[in-house]
Design a protein around this motif. Structure first.
Motif, PDB file in Angstrom:
ATOM      1  N   ASP A   1       2.325  16.644  -3.323  1.00 22.52           N
ATOM      2  CA  ASP A   1       2.289  17.410  -2.083  1.00 22.52           C
ATOM      3  C   ASP A   1       1.817  16.480  -0.968  1.00 22.52           C
ATOM      4  N   PHE A   2       2.682  16.243   0.025  1.00 22.65           N
ATOM      5  CA  PHE A   2       2.337  15.304   1.085  1.00 22.65           C
ATOM      6  C   PHE A   2       1.274  15.842   2.040  1.00 22.65           C
ATOM      7  N   GLU A   3       1.076  17.142   2.077  1.00 27.02           N
ATOM      8  CA  GLU A   3      -0.036  17.646   2.876  1.00 27.02           C
ATOM      9  C   GLU A   3      -1.367  17.224   2.251  1.00 27.02           C
ATOM     10  N   GLU A   4      -1.389  17.031   0.935  1.00 30.76           N
ATOM     11  CA  GLU A   4      -2.582  16.531   0.264  1.00 30.76           C
ATOM     12  C   GLU A   4      -2.643  15.009   0.283  1.00 30.76           C
ATOM     13  N   LEU A   5      -1.486  14.355   0.170  1.00 28.92           N
ATOM     14  CA  LEU A   5      -1.435  12.892   0.162  1.00 28.92           C
ATOM     15  C   LEU A   5      -1.621  12.289   1.547  1.00 28.92           C
ATOM     16  N   GLY A   6      -1.356  13.098   2.574  1.00 28.27           N
ATOM     17  CA  GLY A   6      -1.327  12.585   3.939  1.00 28.27           C
ATOM     18  C   GLY A   6      -2.540  11.789   4.376  1.00 28.27           C
ATOM     19  N   PRO A   7      -3.759  12.303   4.176  1.00 27.21           N
ATOM     20  CA  PRO A   7      -4.934  11.560   4.638  1.00 27.21           C
ATOM     21  C   PRO A   7      -5.035  10.157   4.048  1.00 27.21           C
ATOM     22  N   GLU A   8      -4.785  10.034   2.734  1.00 28.99           N
ATOM     23  CA  GLU A   8      -4.862   8.711   2.106  1.00 28.99           C
ATOM     24  C   GLU A   8      -3.817   7.767   2.682  1.00 28.99           C
ATOM     25  N   LEU A   9      -2.610   8.284   2.878  1.00 33.59           N
ATOM     26  CA  LEU A   9      -1.535   7.452   3.402  1.00 33.59           C
ATOM     27  C   LEU A   9      -1.828   7.009   4.827  1.00 33.59           C
TER      28      LEU A   9
ATOM     29  N   PHE B   1       0.829  -1.206   0.000  1.00 33.73           N
ATOM     30  CA  PHE B   1       0.000   0.000   0.000  1.00 33.73           C
ATOM     31  C   PHE B   1       0.861   1.253   0.000  1.00 33.73           C
ATOM     32  N   VAL B   2       1.882   1.287   0.851  1.00 29.97           N
ATOM     33  CA  VAL B   2       2.759   2.454   0.918  1.00 29.97           C
ATOM     34  C   VAL B   2       3.450   2.678  -0.425  1.00 29.97           C
ATOM     35  N   ALA B   3       3.928   1.596  -1.047  1.00 29.66           N
ATOM     36  CA  ALA B   3       4.591   1.722  -2.346  1.00 29.66           C
ATOM     37  C   ALA B   3       3.647   2.278  -3.403  1.00 29.66           C
ATOM     38  N   GLU B   4       2.363   1.952  -3.277  1.00 36.47           N
ATOM     39  CA  GLU B   4       1.365   2.431  -4.229  1.00 36.47           C
ATOM     40  C   GLU B   4       1.063   3.917  -4.029  1.00 36.47           C
ATOM     41  N   VAL B   5       1.074   4.375  -2.771  1.00 35.99           N
ATOM     42  CA  VAL B   5       0.629   5.741  -2.466  1.00 35.99           C
ATOM     43  C   VAL B   5       1.742   6.772  -2.591  1.00 35.99           C
ATOM     44  N   VAL B   6       2.962   6.456  -2.095  1.00 33.84           N
ATOM     45  CA  VAL B   6       4.009   7.483  -2.094  1.00 33.84           C
ATOM     46  C   VAL B   6       4.513   7.704  -3.517  1.00 33.84           C
ATOM     47  N   PRO B   7       4.713   8.947  -3.918  1.00 35.70           N
ATOM     48  CA  PRO B   7       5.111   9.230  -5.301  1.00 35.70           C
ATOM     49  C   PRO B   7       6.583   8.937  -5.558  1.00 35.70           C
TER      50      PRO B   7
END
Length: 370
Positions: free
Chosen positions: A350-358, A37-43
């Motif tokens: 932008d990790f502030e935008e990605l944060g909730p999903e992660l 999951f982490v590999a899928e989400v982090v850019p």
């Protein structure tokens, strides 16, 4: 750029690598599921570290990308980062520890611990500072300005209140720096010295602090701006001999690792640092962050209702790095992650935008609900 907390952001967090088996009682997915999951989400092109724990067991703790791109140093579970505004929960714990030791009370007026408090701040208490209801401004200048403790206290006490003490929630980094000064007054020791002896050591957190740990540059992440240009390590900015200057000290700038944040979670589950009454005070939702909102500020933590029950959360940002920590109110689940480049212009992320999903995705997998 001052550390901050955005009350509109969801409150759950993410994690990374194998450590050991889960305690029985939590139907968690395995580390391989979290890893995928982490590999899928982090850019691509990003870098950071994540840890996830259930009860006292680390399920997953790993880094991805580079802590230092020039030397090709990989980010790991033990890479050191600035945890930014997540520092506030350590300051709050120090205040409650001093209260346990009979050296202060959260209901004390600040005049009990600071000299020459003006009349407009005579009703201001430690609890107002802890809950961001002091009415003080957010910041009094840049984090790296060479501001001494005396400078900070004098400037804060002479500043104009934006609202009467206790009247409104207004996030204030200045308030937490004043708390650091009060920790020093009540304890008779330095802020970091008190934390090291009374919070970090009992928790087994030997890789957390400003200058007391014996940092090796190789273990400390270099931070990057949105163009990917290196901005140095946190202590390579303007710091005093004993850590950040006082616009930052107490409210942010603490250095730590994913593994140490898991140890912090474990210590909060027991009584090595705080007794049950103090932990209840630490986590009690006290003041709404926004009118009509569903988040409340406690002491150094945000409390909100999550799918699995009440959640405790905080984030941190400094314009270069970004991170979040979340734990269930029952102390069962922890997720912490931090990146050393918060956003990128090309390619854009932008990790502030990605944060909730992660965060939410890892929490769901820890709970076995995904």
């Amino acid at each position: 750029m001052a550390n901050h907390h955005d009350p509109t952001r969801p409150s759950v967090m993410a994690a990374a690598l194998v450590a050991t088996a889960l305690l029985t009682g939590c139907a968690s997915s395995g580390p391989e599921t979290i890893e995928a999951f982490v590999a899928e989400v982090v850019p691509d092109g990003s870098s950071g570290s994540l840890v996830a724990a259930v009860d006292d067991q680390i399920v997953y703790c790993r880094g991805w990308g580079s802590a230092d791109r020039k030397t090709n140093t990989d980010a790991t579970c033990d890479t050191v980062y600035d945890v930014m505004s997540m520092t506030k929960q350590f300051t709050a714990a120090a205040v409650l520890k001093l209260q346990m030791q009979g050296k202060l009370d959260v209901g004390d007026p600040i005049a009990a611990h600071l000299d020459d408090v003006p009349s407009d701040k005579s009703d201001l208490t430690l609890q107002h500072l802890l809950t961001h209801t002091s009415g003080l401004v957010d910041s009094l200048g840049d984090d790296d300005e060479p501001v001494s403790r005396t400078d900070l206290v004098d400037a804060a006490l002479s500043s104009r209140l934006l609202s009467p003490p206790g009247a409104e929630y207004r996030y204030s980094n200045v308030g937490y720096s004043l708390l650091a000064a009060i920790v020093e007054h009540a304890s008779g020791t330095g802020y970091e010295e008190y934390l090291a002896a009374n919070v970090f050591a009992p928790a087994g957190m030997h890789r957390t602090g400003y200058v007391r740990p014996d940092w090796s540059d190789r273990n400390v992440a270099v931070e990057y701006d949105a163009d990917g240009t290196p901005q140095g390590r946190p202590f390579e900015h303007s710091w005093a001999a004993d850590g950040p200057y006082w616009n930052l000290l107490g409210n942010g700038g603490m250095l730590s690792t994913a593994r140490d944040l898991a140890l912090w979670h474990s210590a909060l589950r027991g009584d090595r640092i705080l007794d049950e009454d103090s932990k209840q005070q630490l986590f009690e939702p006290r003041v709404k962050e926004e009118p009509g909102g569903d988040t409340h500020y406690a002491y150094g933590w945000v409390v909100r209702d999550g799918a699995g029950g009440p959640e405790l959360w905080h984030n941190g940002a400094n314009g270069r790095s970004y991170g979040e920590v979340a734990r269930s109110a029952d102390g069962e689940v922890l997720v912490f992650w931090v990146v050393n480049q918060s956003r990128s212009e090309n390619p854009g992320w932008d990790f502030e935008e990605l944060g909730p999903e992660l965060t939410e995705g890892v929490i769901e997998r820890l709970r076995g609900t995904e």
